[in-house]
Motif scaffolding. Structure first.
Motif, PDB file in Angstrom:
ATOM      1  N   LEU A 128       0.797  -1.220   0.000  1.00 13.42           N
ATOM      2  CA  LEU A 128       0.000   0.000   0.000  1.00 13.42           C
ATOM      3  C   LEU A 128       0.831   1.272   0.000  1.00 13.42           C
ATOM      4  CD1 LEU A 128      -2.714  -1.100   2.583  1.00 13.42           C
ATOM      5  CD2 LEU A 128      -2.817  -1.225   0.083  1.00 13.42           C
ATOM      6  N   GLY A 129       2.114   1.146   0.252  1.00 15.01           N
ATOM      7  CA  GLY A 129       2.971   2.327   0.291  1.00 15.01           C
ATOM      8  C   GLY A 129       2.890   3.032   1.627  1.00 15.01           C
ATOM      9  N   PRO A 130       3.674   4.083   1.791  1.00 11.59           N
ATOM     10  CA  PRO A 130       3.735   4.772   3.086  1.00 11.59           C
ATOM     11  C   PRO A 130       2.418   5.446   3.479  1.00 11.59           C
ATOM     12  CG  PRO A 130       5.098   5.891   1.451  1.00 11.59           C
ATOM     13  CD  PRO A 130       4.585   4.654   0.816  1.00 11.59           C
ATOM     14  N   GLU A 131       1.580   5.797   2.493  1.00 11.92           N
ATOM     15  CA  GLU A 131       0.315   6.450   2.829  1.00 11.92           C
ATOM     16  C   GLU A 131      -0.741   5.462   3.327  1.00 11.92           C
ATOM     17  OE1 GLU A 131       0.301   5.164  -1.339  1.00 11.92           O
ATOM     18  OE2 GLU A 131       1.668   6.492  -0.283  1.00 11.92           O
ATOM     19  N   GLY A 132      -0.514   4.170   3.122  1.00 11.88           N
ATOM     20  CA  GLY A 132      -1.412   3.151   3.624  1.00 11.88           C
ATOM     21  C   GLY A 132      -2.714   3.010   2.865  1.00 11.88           C
ATOM     22  N   ARG A 133      -2.748   3.478   1.647  1.00  8.65           N
ATOM     23  CA  ARG A 133      -3.957   3.391   0.817  1.00  8.65           C
ATOM     24  C   ARG A 133      -3.607   2.738  -0.516  1.00  8.65           C
ATOM     25  NH1 ARG A 133      -7.479   5.759   3.735  1.00  8.65           N
ATOM     26  NH2 ARG A 133      -7.236   7.761   4.723  1.00  8.65           N
ATOM     27  N   PRO A 134      -4.554   1.955  -1.073  1.00  5.54           N
ATOM     28  CA  PRO A 134      -4.299   1.364  -2.393  1.00  5.54           C
ATOM     29  C   PRO A 134      -4.098   2.453  -3.449  1.00  5.54           C
ATOM     30  CG  PRO A 134      -6.256   0.400  -1.377  1.00  5.54           C
ATOM     31  CD  PRO A 134      -5.839   1.547  -0.529  1.00  5.54           C
ATOM     32  N   ARG A 135      -3.228   2.173  -4.380  1.00  4.77           N
ATOM     33  CA  ARG A 135      -3.004   3.132  -5.463  1.00  4.77           C
ATOM     34  C   ARG A 135      -4.248   3.235  -6.329  1.00  4.77           C
ATOM     35  NH1 ARG A 135       1.277   0.478  -3.904  1.00  4.77           N
ATOM     36  NH2 ARG A 135       3.265   1.516  -3.622  1.00  4.77           N
ATOM     37  N   GLU A 136      -4.388   4.314  -7.062  1.00  6.16           N
ATOM     38  CA  GLU A 136      -5.601   4.564  -7.851  1.00  6.16           C
ATOM     39  C   GLU A 136      -5.876   3.480  -8.889  1.00  6.16           C
ATOM     40  OE1 GLU A 136      -6.090   8.457  -9.468  1.00  6.16           O
ATOM     41  OE2 GLU A 136      -5.206   9.384  -7.703  1.00  6.16           O
ATOM     42  N   ASN A 137      -4.857   2.923  -9.491  1.00  4.30           N
ATOM     43  CA  ASN A 137      -5.058   1.937 -10.551  1.00  4.30           C
ATOM     44  C   ASN A 137      -5.158   0.495 -10.031  1.00  4.30           C
ATOM     45  OD1 ASN A 137      -2.425   1.698  -9.773  1.00  4.30           O
ATOM     46  ND2 ASN A 137      -1.563   1.745 -11.838  1.00  4.30           N
ATOM     47  N   THR A 138      -5.295   0.309  -8.715  1.00  3.46           N
ATOM     48  CA  THR A 138      -5.392  -1.028  -8.129  1.00  3.46           C
ATOM     49  C   THR A 138      -6.803  -1.581  -8.348  1.00  3.46           C
ATOM     50  OG1 THR A 138      -3.803  -0.396  -6.419  1.00  3.46           O
ATOM     51  CG2 THR A 138      -5.092  -2.381  -6.022  1.00  3.46           C
ATOM     52  N   SER A 139      -6.892  -2.807  -8.839  1.00  6.02           N
ATOM     53  CA  SER A 139      -8.196  -3.426  -9.088  1.00  6.02           C
ATOM     54  C   SER A 139      -8.897  -3.752  -7.771  1.00  6.02           C
ATOM     55  CB  SER A 139      -8.033  -4.696  -9.912  1.00  6.02           C
ATOM     56  OG  SER A 139      -7.430  -5.696  -9.124  1.00  6.02           O
ATOM     57  N   THR A 140     -10.203  -3.914  -7.855  1.00  6.14           N
ATOM     58  CA  THR A 140     -10.990  -4.268  -6.678  1.00  6.14           C
ATOM     59  C   THR A 140     -10.562  -5.619  -6.121  1.00  6.14           C
ATOM     60  OG1 THR A 140     -12.840  -3.001  -7.542  1.00  6.14           O
ATOM     61  CG2 THR A 140     -13.340  -4.598  -5.826  1.00  6.14           C
ATOM     62  N   ALA A 141     -10.296  -6.565  -7.014  1.00  5.67           N
ATOM     63  CA  ALA A 141      -9.861  -7.893  -6.573  1.00  5.67           C
ATOM     64  C   ALA A 141      -8.538  -7.797  -5.811  1.00  5.67           C
ATOM     65  CB  ALA A 141      -9.723  -8.824  -7.765  1.00  5.67           C
ATOM     66  N   MET A 142      -7.631  -6.979  -6.299  1.00 10.75           N
ATOM     67  CA  MET A 142      -6.344  -6.814  -5.617  1.00 10.75           C
ATOM     68  C   MET A 142      -6.530  -6.132  -4.261  1.00 10.75           C
ATOM     69  SD  MET A 142      -3.271  -7.519  -5.666  1.00 10.75           S
ATOM     70  CE  MET A 142      -1.690  -7.069  -5.035  1.00 10.75           C
ATOM     71  N   ARG A 143      -7.446  -5.205  -4.171  1.00 15.60           N
ATOM     72  CA  ARG A 143      -7.719  -4.540  -2.889  1.00 15.60           C
ATOM     73  C   ARG A 143      -8.235  -5.556  -1.864  1.00 15.60           C
ATOM     74  NH1 ARG A 143      -9.245   1.501  -3.539  1.00 15.60           N
ATOM     75  NH2 ARG A 143      -8.428   1.934  -5.601  1.00 15.60           N
ATOM     76  N   TRP A 144      -9.179  -6.414  -2.290  1.00 13.75           N
ATOM     77  CA  TRP A 144      -9.719  -7.429  -1.392  1.00 13.75           C
ATOM     78  C   TRP A 144      -8.659  -8.453  -1.011  1.00 13.75           C
ATOM     79  CZ3 TRP A 144     -13.673  -7.367   1.645  1.00 13.75           C
ATOM     80  CH2 TRP A 144     -14.752  -6.544   1.363  1.00 13.75           C
ATOM     81  N   ALA A 145      -7.855  -8.854  -1.971  1.00 13.33           N
ATOM     82  CA  ALA A 145      -6.794  -9.823  -1.674  1.00 13.33           C
ATOM     83  C   ALA A 145      -5.806  -9.241  -0.664  1.00 13.33           C
ATOM     84  CB  ALA A 145      -6.076 -10.224  -2.960  1.00 13.33           C
TER      85      ALA A 145
END
Length: 169
Positions: A128-145
């Motif tokens: 997620l990087g230092p900000e702790g949030r998924p990047r804008e281009n991250t898919s929903t499936a990748m966010r859930w995983a």
């Protein structure tokens, strides 16, 4: 065979049977895949609930004690969440592991949960990087995983801690 020999033979057989049963009791029980899966899955999601409850309680207490800084409330809430999540995860893993004739060490289970949480922090920082949030281009499936991996690592650690100390009751 005389009666004395029969009694002696029966006594020797019962001693051997008792020592064999005792030897089986001192051995470590075999791992059960269903039990371990239950420890990890139920423990992981109990940890999420424990985090939410712990955070709520800690933030409520900061309001009662007169803390006014939002940053301090957030940090204390996060700390309460970590403690609550760790206790919930370790408690559920320990409870599932203790079903039947097996037991383990709660301290090792809780320590494993903490080690898993530290690993989850590292994975979160990496993904997620230092900000702790998924990047804008991250898919929903990748966010859930990503969320599931982060949630399950403390339970995996707790399960390893419990099962490394597992024994018959």
């Amino acid at each position: 065979m005389t009666r004395a020999k029969c009694v002696l033979l029966a006594a020797v057989a019962s001693v051997l049977a008792a020592s064999s049963a005792q030897a089986q009791r001192t051995e470590k029980p075999r791992l059960n895949a269903g039990r371990v899966a239950g420890e990890v899955i139920v423990g992981g999601y109990a940890g999420i609930g424990g985090f939410i409850v712990g955070r709520y309680i800690a933030e409520s207490l900061t309001g009662l004690t007169g803390v006014e800084s939002d940053d301090t409330k957030r940090r204390l809430g996060w700390t309460g969440g970590v403690i609550g999540g760790g206790l919930a995860t370790a408690g559920v893993v320990y409870a599932i592991g203790n079903i039947g004739d097996q037991t383990g060490d709660f301290d090792a289970t809780y320590l494993g949960s903490g080690v898993g949480f530290v690993a989850a922090l590292g994975v979160a920082r990496l993904l997620l990087g230092p900000e702790g949030r998924p990047r804008e281009n991250t898919s929903t499936a990748m966010r859930w995983a990503t969320a599931n991996v982060i949630a399950l690592l403390p339970a995996i650690g707790a399960s390893i801690g419990f099962n490394s100390t597992r024994r018959y009751k």
